[in-house]
Design a protein around this motif. Structure first.
Motif, mmCIF file in Angstrom:
data_model
loop_
_atom_site.group_PDB
_atom_site.id
_atom_site.type_symbol
_atom_site.label_atom_id
_atom_site.label_comp_id
_atom_site.label_asym_id
_atom_site.label_seq_id
_atom_site.Cartn_x
_atom_site.Cartn_y
_atom_site.Cartn_z
ATOM 1 N N ILE A 1 -8.063 0.779 4.239
ATOM 2 C CA ILE A 1 -6.642 0.436 4.036
ATOM 3 C C ILE A 1 -5.753 1.584 4.496
ATOM 4 N N LEU B 1 -4.026 -7.285 6.032
ATOM 5 C CA LEU B 1 -3.023 -6.233 5.853
ATOM 6 C C LEU B 1 -1.945 -6.307 6.925
ATOM 7 N N THR C 1 3.152 -1.500 2.615
ATOM 8 C CA THR C 1 1.960 -2.223 3.057
ATOM 9 C C THR C 1 1.846 -3.508 2.246
ATOM 10 N N ILE D 1 -0.773 -6.467 1.292
ATOM 11 C CA ILE D 1 -2.219 -6.716 1.351
ATOM 12 C C ILE D 1 -2.579 -7.973 0.551
#
Lengths: 93, 480
Positions: B227, B198, B5, B7
């Protein structure tokens, strides 16, 4: 200036142009594009950015509260108020 | 396939100034009647000229320096086109071309170790007003009290890769900005807000995936949940084709635990930023810059280290005090007067924190005079005031900043007199009134004496040396 770009500008500016106005806009933007092309041809690589047209800098004030205006006078020209709020057409469903 | 991920965060913090960023209206209108902290400038009336609040620039610089940023010595304000009734001028005055601070670095620590998060920029801008939709069905009601309240927006690079890292980053931002006293940073109060950008990509790939921006998270826990949800949604879309990911802004619904599409994501071009001709460029000269740099506090970890190595506090005590710059300053002032770091720390952690909790005050709200606390601690350690009475004095100091401990002790009869004649008389009376306790003590139950000791102390209103009273009491009983 193409049709899609003009449509996007209409949306961004919350406008709805007539066909006649659109036609004027095409011609206006074509002229501006030529101006911009001419400006872009100038070498500004080593030129400092002009941050303001006036030679006045750093106009700041101290962090002090001064409350000079009352709600009634500020809202005197409002089309509609309610319970101290300004009223606008509903913006959510 | 394994995914990572990516971010980046946009964190808005309300600056702790008295007045708004471009006008002199109060910046604090929580609970106030609608539109009572407004003027023609923050109502967007035509022809009004904004004037920058100097303290906003001070705080923007401080925040930048705390986050290891470069400070732009010429910083300018720009108009961001924005059509929505919560900003009446139809643009937001913000910074785009020359924000106050750029290129910073914040170090965070998680279970994976330490990591640096790059800060792209910090810019100063005005907040929007509040819209109320539930008073009437056909109308939106507008309150401009919050319009032009000063904010900084801290934009990180996409260097974060998990909810744990985001939590550590936000906690670090809060700690640093609170230490510098530039912002309260309380998500529950709306003084810190966070948008999460994101995307997800195959592990090891250097190509970014489709990015979504999530809004409306009101706590760090909600951000973590958002998230985790959004990461799973992206992976599901990529792997199973459940939906087509598009670049958009989404609204987080913490009750339902889901995000919902709000609108297609604007690009910078859509905002049509352009220099605001009404706000003059702000030039930060050396004198101004140096004064801000000199006013910066030590970092929390520096305080902790100093307290343990130089003052001999335990790790726990140092950690507790270093939680807030207000606690640190009070403790250091108290120590400078009483000269005993352990005593000062004990008073901070037990009595001062208890008083704050009882008054529902945060640590940062502490305004107690640390030097006066040091004097109080000296009175106790010098056996001039008993501990119970000292607590009463501290309570009075919280109620009234003008209370001087020694004077208050004298005025209220709290000074230990050590009048041995009076002490002997009280001991004799109390011992005679409780023959059973005396018999128990003589029979080997040492604790039995405490009941008589307590009664004596009460009778003497705490104004005696506890050790002297105890010694004299034991001597008297033994003499019987």
């Amino acid at each position: 200036m193409d049709k899609d770009t003009l449509r996007r500008l209409e949306l961004l500016n919350q406008l709805s142009l007539t066909e006649e106005q659109k036609s004027e806009m095409y011609s206006f933007f074509d002229r501006r594009e030529n101006d911009l092309s001419e400006l872009s041809s100038i070498d500004t690589e080593n030129t400092e950015r002009m941050v303001h047209v006036l030679p006045i800098l750093t106009v700041v004030r101290e962090d002090k509260i001064v409350q000079n205006f009352d709600r009634e006078s500020l809202q005197a020209g409002a089309p509609e108020t309610d319970e101290g709020y300004w009223c606008v057409p509903r913006v959510v469903e | 396939m394994r995914y990572e991920t990516v971010i980046g965060l946009e964190v808005h913090c309300e600056l702790a100034t008295d007045s708004k960023i471009f006008c002199s209206c109060s910046a604090h209108s929580y609970g106030a009647e609608p539109n009572t902290h407004v003027c023609p400038a923050c109502c967007g009336m035509p022809g009004m000229l904004p004037i920058v609040n100097k303290r906003v620039v001070d705080y923007g610089m401080k925040a930048g320096l705390m986050l290891n940023c470069h400070i732009n010595r010429v910083t300018t304000f720009d108009k961001k086109s924005y059509y929505y009734p919560d900003l009446p001028s139809a643009y937001q005055t913000t910074q785009w071309f020359a924000p106050v601070a750029v290129n910073g670095l914040v170090e965070i620590e998680t279970s994976e170790g330490k990591k640096g998060i790059r800060i792209k920029q910090i810019h100063m801008e005005e907040d929007a007003g509040k819209l109320v939709h539930d008073i009437r069905e056909d109308t939106t009601h507008v309150d401009f009290n919050r319009t032009s309240v000063p904010l900084i927006e801290i934009v990180s690079q996409p260097d974060l890769s998990s909810a744990e890292e985001v939590e550590a980053y936000l906690e670090r931002l809060k700690a640093l900005l609170r230490y510098a006293r530039v912002a309260e940073c309380e998500m529950a109060h709306g003084t810190m807000r966070c948008d999460v950008n994101l995307s997800v990509r195959p592990e090891g790939s250097d190509k970014l995936g489709v990015r979504t921006e999530m809004k409306n998270m009101n706590s760090i826990e909600a951000i973590k949940r958002a998230i985790e949800y959004e990461t799973a949604r992206h992976i599901d879309a990529i792997e199973n084709g459940t939906e087509v990911l598009v670049q958009e802004t989404r609204r987080w619904d913490d009750i339902k635990g889901k995000s919902y599409a709000m609108r297609s994501k604007e690009t910078a071009g859509d905002y049509r930023y352009f220099p605001d001709p009404n706000v003059m460029p702000v030039v930060i000269d050396d004198e101004w810059f140096d004064s801000i740099q000199a006013s910066l506090p030590e970092f929390p970890e520096v305080k902790r280290e100093k307290y343990t190595t130089e003052l001999g506090l335990s790790d726990y005590d140092a950690e507790q005090i270093a939680k807030s710059i207000a606690l640190c300053e009070c403790f250091e002032d108290a120590y400078s007067v009483c000269g005993n770091a352990k005593d000062a720390a004990n008073w901070m952690i037990s009595e001062v924190m208890s008083n704050l909790n009882a008054r529902q005050m945060t640590y940062d709200m502490l305004t107690l005079d640390g030097k006066a606390l040091g004097e109080l601690i000296s009175l106790v350690s010098g056996n001039k005031v008993g501990r119970a009475n000292a607590k009463k004095i501290l309570n009075a100091m919280f109620d009234d900043a003008a209370v001087v401990p020694s004077k208050y002790a004298e005025e209220n009869g709290f000074i230990i007199s050590n009048d041995t004649g009076l002490m002997d008389k009280v001991i004799k009376t109390m011992v005679e009134a409780d023959p059973k306790a005396v018999a128990d003590y003589k029979g080997g139950k040492e604790k039995a004496i405490m009941a008589i000791y307590g009664k004596c102390m009460k009778e003497l209103r705490g104004n005696c040396d506890p050790q002297m009273l105890r010694t004299k009491l034991i001597e008297y009983i033994n003499s019987l």
